[in-house]
Write a protein that holds these residues in place. Sequence first.
Motif, PDB file in Angstrom:
ATOM      1  N   GLU A 132      -5.971  12.534  -2.230  1.00 20.28           N
ATOM      2  CA  GLU A 132      -7.511  12.530  -2.824  1.00 20.28           C
ATOM      3  C   GLU A 132      -8.543  12.117  -1.798  1.00 20.28           C
ATOM      4  OE1 GLU A 132      -7.013   9.915  -6.171  1.00 20.28           O
ATOM      5  OE2 GLU A 132      -5.512  10.799  -7.203  1.00 20.28           O
ATOM      6  N   LYS A 189       5.534  18.551  -4.112  1.00 21.14           N
ATOM      7  CA  LYS A 189       5.880  17.413  -4.436  1.00 21.14           C
ATOM      8  C   LYS A 189       7.116  16.823  -5.135  1.00 21.14           C
ATOM      9  CE  LYS A 189       0.743  16.695  -4.039  1.00 21.14           C
ATOM     10  NZ  LYS A 189      -0.349  15.846  -4.909  1.00 21.14           N
ATOM     11  N   MET A 213       4.005   5.426  -5.942  1.00 20.35           N
ATOM     12  CA  MET A 213       4.011   5.216  -7.254  1.00 20.35           C
ATOM     13  C   MET A 213       3.084   6.197  -8.093  1.00 20.35           C
ATOM     14  SD  MET A 213       4.399   0.845  -7.626  1.00 20.35           S
ATOM     15  CE  MET A 213       4.253   1.055  -9.218  1.00 20.35           C
ATOM     16  N   ALA A 214       1.913   6.424  -7.138  1.00 18.72           N
ATOM     17  CA  ALA A 214       1.139   7.379  -7.912  1.00 18.72           C
ATOM     18  C   ALA A 214       1.672   8.956  -7.712  1.00 18.72           C
ATOM     19  CB  ALA A 214      -0.243   7.200  -6.867  1.00 18.72           C
ATOM     20  N   LEU A 215       2.403   9.021  -6.857  1.00 19.28           N
ATOM     21  CA  LEU A 215       2.737  10.648  -6.687  1.00 19.28           C
ATOM     22  C   LEU A 215       4.155  10.656  -7.664  1.00 19.28           C
ATOM     23  CD1 LEU A 215       2.269  10.685  -2.748  1.00 19.28           C
ATOM     24  CD2 LEU A 215       1.305  12.496  -4.544  1.00 19.28           C
ATOM     25  N   LYS A 216       4.926   9.541  -7.731  1.00 23.09           N
ATOM     26  CA  LYS A 216       6.145   9.496  -8.490  1.00 23.09           C
ATOM     27  C   LYS A 216       5.921   8.333  -9.449  1.00 23.09           C
ATOM     28  CE  LYS A 216       8.539  12.723  -6.359  1.00 23.09           C
ATOM     29  NZ  LYS A 216       9.069  14.084  -7.043  1.00 23.09           N
ATOM     30  N   PRO A 217       5.265   8.503 -10.675  1.00 24.01           N
ATOM     31  CA  PRO A 217       4.939   7.568 -11.436  1.00 24.01           C
ATOM     32  C   PRO A 217       6.184   7.309 -12.558  1.00 24.01           C
ATOM     33  CG  PRO A 217       4.100   9.322 -12.332  1.00 24.01           C
ATOM     34  CD  PRO A 217       4.453   9.761 -10.864  1.00 24.01           C
ATOM     35  N   ASN A 264      -4.531   9.673   1.784  1.00 25.83           N
ATOM     36  CA  ASN A 264      -3.834  10.305   0.793  1.00 25.83           C
ATOM     37  C   ASN A 264      -4.536  11.701   0.712  1.00 25.83           C
ATOM     38  OD1 ASN A 264      -5.963   9.625  -1.110  1.00 25.83           O
ATOM     39  ND2 ASN A 264      -4.873   7.550  -1.388  1.00 25.83           N
ATOM     40  N   GLU A 274       2.232   1.688  -3.342  1.00 26.38           N
ATOM     41  CA  GLU A 274       1.106   2.143  -4.553  1.00 26.38           C
ATOM     42  C   GLU A 274       0.960   3.722  -4.339  1.00 26.38           C
ATOM     43  OE1 GLU A 274      -1.459  -1.897  -4.842  1.00 26.38           O
ATOM     44  OE2 GLU A 274      -2.226  -0.190  -3.206  1.00 26.38           O
ATOM     45  N   GLN A 275       0.972   4.244  -2.970  1.00 33.56           N
ATOM     46  CA  GLN A 275       1.034   5.689  -2.721  1.00 33.56           C
ATOM     47  C   GLN A 275       2.222   6.553  -3.324  1.00 33.56           C
ATOM     48  OE1 GLN A 275      -1.975   7.124  -1.634  1.00 33.56           O
ATOM     49  NE2 GLN A 275      -2.440   4.864  -1.629  1.00 33.56           N
ATOM     50  N   TYR A 333       0.840  -1.203  -0.009  1.00 34.92           N
ATOM     51  CA  TYR A 333      -0.029  -0.245   0.046  1.00 34.92           C
ATOM     52  C   TYR A 333       0.921   1.193  -0.062  1.00 34.92           C
ATOM     53  CZ  TYR A 333      -4.238  -2.529   1.010  1.00 34.92           C
ATOM     54  OH  TYR A 333      -5.537  -3.499   0.759  1.00 34.92           O
TER      55      TYR A 333
END
Length: 330
Positions: free
Chosen positions: A322, A258, A149-153, A320, A146-147, A143
């Motif tokens: 969102e 960010k 990766m969402a912020l730093k793809p 997070n 995943e957070q 988890y």
Amino acid sequence: MKRKIILMAAGAALALSAGAGLAQDKKTLAIVVKGLDNPFFEQINLGCQQWMEENADSEYECIYTGPASSADEAGEVQIVDDLLTRGVAAIAISPSNAPAMANRVRSIAPDVPVMTVDADFLEADRDLRATYLGTDNYLMGVYMAEQAMALKPEGGSVCLQLGNVAADNINARAQGFRDTVGAAEGIDRLAGENGWTEVEGCPVFTNDQADLANQQMADTFIANPDLDAFILIGGWAQFAPQAYTQVTDQVMDKLESKELIIIAGDTLPPQTQAFREGRSHAQVGQRPFEMGYRAPDVMIQLINGEEVEDPIFTGLDVCNGEDHGFCADN
């Protein structure tokens, strides 16, 4: 009548007598944590106390104990030794040093049920306990990944902050994080997999000390001005909110843009406050109160010879940018 919960320092002898605050007509269900100085474990204590209030007429009594300091691995082992030697009905252990604790339990060979809570024994030693109650720690690492990766793809440079070198639960989270962001299994250290690289000097190990955790963060930020992500696999630095505020003040511009992201474990009140202030970008929380509340019932089931699920997972909460979720109200 509400029973008193005994908080024990490392090396202190446990007297199972009315004079020590334990009723002689009650059978003892013991919960032993890594250290009484960690606010995370106080939530386990509160769960134990809630169980006591709701089961005042039970023949069993829940006690919560551990060494005064989370850094005192030997003290925790000694407390477990004392409890098993003097006699308890069952025991739930959160081992700080999993191999050392397992070695001691194996040498004692107790004839009472042993379970783990919050942190488990290493896989090779799990025959020593009947079940594990707590977080799916590998999933917690997933988890957190995943957070990130969402912020730093595209990935980036990262530092992982861990606890005790031999803590099975923390190491499982780190493995879950590395495997997920690196898109491969069994990664020992990120070295460019899927765009992620661990910087020199990391991971850092806090030994469960909040002051050390904050110093490590500050040092890492200075040594790595282009760092993309700092991952608190546990919440240690945030357990000292004033120090954590001072450290993150130095990089608030990067946090707001960010350029630098912080992902942290746990959702205790000081941590959710830090999240709401923008001092972290995501929190992945455990449920320690539930661990303390459920442990006595599981121990009673084991005493009665009932079949118990293994492991017993208590779930996770994710906050997070969102969806603040749990963090919005705590």
